[in-house]
Design an enzyme around this catalytic site. Structure first.
Site, PDB file in Angstrom:
ATOM      1  CG  ASP A  76      71.059  40.100 -95.414  1.00  0.00           C
ATOM      2  OD1 ASP A  76      70.835  40.473 -96.577  1.00  0.00           O
ATOM      3  OD2 ASP A  76      71.799  40.721 -94.625  1.00  0.00           O
ATOM      4  CG  ASP A 101      75.967  42.246 -98.813  1.00  0.00           C
ATOM      5  OD1 ASP A 101      77.013  41.732 -99.246  1.00  0.00           O
ATOM      6  OD2 ASP A 101      75.098  42.747 -99.550  1.00  0.00           O
TER       7      ASP A 101
END
Lengths: 175, 175
Positions: free
Chosen positions: A7, A9
């Site tokens: 991922d 963020d």
């Protein structure tokens, strides 16, 4: 070669840190309360009267372009990239102006990755692979592989998943 | 509910048609030779001396924003969306300026879809689902579900896959 789905963020990018920097630059001195973040969103740690403004800034062009890289992330992802099929999967579609910013950010700080390895989606339910590193448990719901929760103030209450507390920790687990 | 993964270019969007429109508007009268397209790319149907220019226009902001919608696509996708988990998956990452254009295009012509259903990637090897509709066989390589090749001049030589010759045909197969 096994695949790792990483991922952006709060895992590769210090999104909350970037927002706090911006908030201070606007001249606000409100207390950031980390104890109010558990439950999935660091936005709830900002003073209540500023949360709508903070959320709205996520939609502004440029915000995701200027985020700090998480400590040790570049070096560890570069090493992972030699041993695994690395895919960077970001649920970016909610923020239309973030798409180009995120791509430019990846190209600047992770030049050893290629566009073939990037995925911007709405829901992560259709990606599959061997491992997923994410800070949001909702992204684990439909995933077939092994899940690692990347620790942040906004997920500190979660107990069900294996955790990665830092990129150094990720290096120990995967390398 | 079963999932259908639908490609954009040459499936939902008439990318070649948009390029031919642009090419004519530039004042070129070169013959578009459909017999030279098999092998995966309609670019090879343009006159050789213009192919580099055509390829380069794919990178220009706005190109993917103005593409015609394939005949009957909107109506059929709207009906599919009631019966299946529809995901629109486009290998858009090669064209950084296309990301926002493609999102705006989807929002304009397919307003019944939501951002949760959109995926822009480099490689489609990490998406999985029950059905995939695509015009490029390379996108089928790692897919776990049933594959349907959406017919176009650039894939007319392929014989290994079930075909959809139009969106009306897709409606017959899936509805």
């Amino acid at each position: 070669m096994e695949s790792i789905i990483i991922d952006m963020d709060e895992v590769m990018a210090d999104t909350m840190g970037g927002m706090i920097n911006w908030y201070r630059k606007q001249g606000y001195n409100g207390v950031i309360d980390y104890a109010k973040m558990p439950g999935g969103s660091w936005i709830t740690g900002f003073p209540e009267e500023h949360q709508a403004m903070v959320r709205s800034h996520l939609f502004d062009p440029g915000f995701f372009r200027d985020l700090p890289v998480m400590k040790d992330c570049t070096e560890v992802v570069e090493r992972l990239n030699k041993k695994y099929n690395v895919f960077i999967v970001s649920a970016a579609m909610e923020f239309p102006n973030s798409l180009k910013d995120k791509l430019d950010w990846l190209n600047e700080y992770f030049p050893f990755l290629t566009w073939q390895q990037f995925v911007f989606c709405g829901s992560k339910s259709i990606v599959h692979g061997d491992y997923m590193i994410d800070d949001l448990v909702r992204n684990f719901a439909a995933f077939n592989g092994k899940k690692y929760l990347f620790s942040g103030a906004h997920n500190s209450e979660i107990t069900e998943y294996s955790r990665l507390d830092s990129w150094k920790h990720a290096a120990e687990v995967f390398l």
